[in-house]
Design an enzyme around this catalytic site. Sequence first.
Site, PDB file in Angstrom:
ATOM      1  N   TYR A   1     139.626  30.699   2.603  1.00 61.96           N
ATOM      2  CA  TYR A   1     139.058  31.132   1.322  1.00 61.96           C
ATOM      3  C   TYR A   1     139.650  30.301   0.190  1.00 61.96           C
ATOM      4  CZ  TYR A   1     138.453  33.999  -2.872  1.00 61.96           C
ATOM      5  OH  TYR A   1     138.166  34.426  -4.144  1.00 61.96           O
TER       6      TYR A   1
ATOM      7  N   SER B   1     138.989  30.258  -8.312  1.00 62.97           N
ATOM      8  CA  SER B   1     140.078  31.224  -8.205  1.00 62.97           C
ATOM      9  C   SER B   1     141.401  30.508  -8.405  1.00 62.97           C
ATOM     10  CB  SER B   1     140.062  31.881  -6.821  1.00 62.97           C
ATOM     11  OG  SER B   1     141.240  32.630  -6.593  1.00 62.97           O
TER      12      SER B   1
ATOM     13  N   LYS C   1     137.853  27.535  -2.585  1.00 65.85           N
ATOM     14  CA  LYS C   1     137.980  27.603  -4.035  1.00 65.85           C
ATOM     15  C   LYS C   1     138.504  26.290  -4.606  1.00 65.85           C
ATOM     16  CE  LYS C   1     136.330  31.694  -4.724  1.00 65.85           C
ATOM     17  NZ  LYS C   1     135.110  31.908  -5.523  1.00 65.85           N
TER      18      LYS C   1
END
Length: 256
Positions: A160, A147, A164
Amino acid sequence: MASAVAKLAGKVAIVTASTEGIGFAIARRLGQDGAKVMISSRKQQNVEKALAALRKENLNVEGMVCHVGKKEDRQRLFKETVSKYGGIDILVSNAAVSTYFGPTLLTPEESFDKMFDINVKSSFMLCQEAVPEMVKRGSGSIVLITSIAGYVPFELIGVYSITKTALLGIVKALSPELAKQNIRINGLAPGIIKTKFSSALTSNESAKMQAEINIPMGRLGEPEDCSGAVSFLVSDDSKFMTGETIVVAGGATSRL
């Protein structure tokens, strides 16, 4: 219908978390480019719905339930793919979760563990399962879906974002080792894409407008905006590329 070029003809691909959103768009594109594709999801009804949609286009697809956080599910996914298609050439690891929204250091331990288990560990373990099968074929290509948050962390989903970033590290760490076995590994880093995963943002008009202000192209991405880049990464069009991550984010800032 498969494209006239069929640049992936004869290839067998596994795409995880591929019954909707970015994963579905990727599976569809790989099928259109001639690959035989195994799709997967945690829910049987989602697999059946996606298979029906893809088969309407006469694509060569199979599907099964696979929770990537479960070792037995991952092993079954590879076993079934080899059984149905004779081998594996392509792995696209797409599954991810974000289980906490708030200040990073207030992330509960169970949420931290869950995100690293699904977003990082499962991708690594999928690579472990895939590589021996690719060695049998003499080559292979792996794409990890990371991401833009791996480069520029998103506010209130810090862990999160960290997971990534870890995927960028896996791509870099594995690329020189796998190159010796004629296997390439690259990453794809989407920006804000209109999917169920990003619905909290995209369904709020003011938040959506604010996000678009930070995107030079002036819009959010569509799942299909990611699929062509993955097809490129797993095809011979990128045969001299490994250890790289392509950012698909409309020009949004994307460097560590």
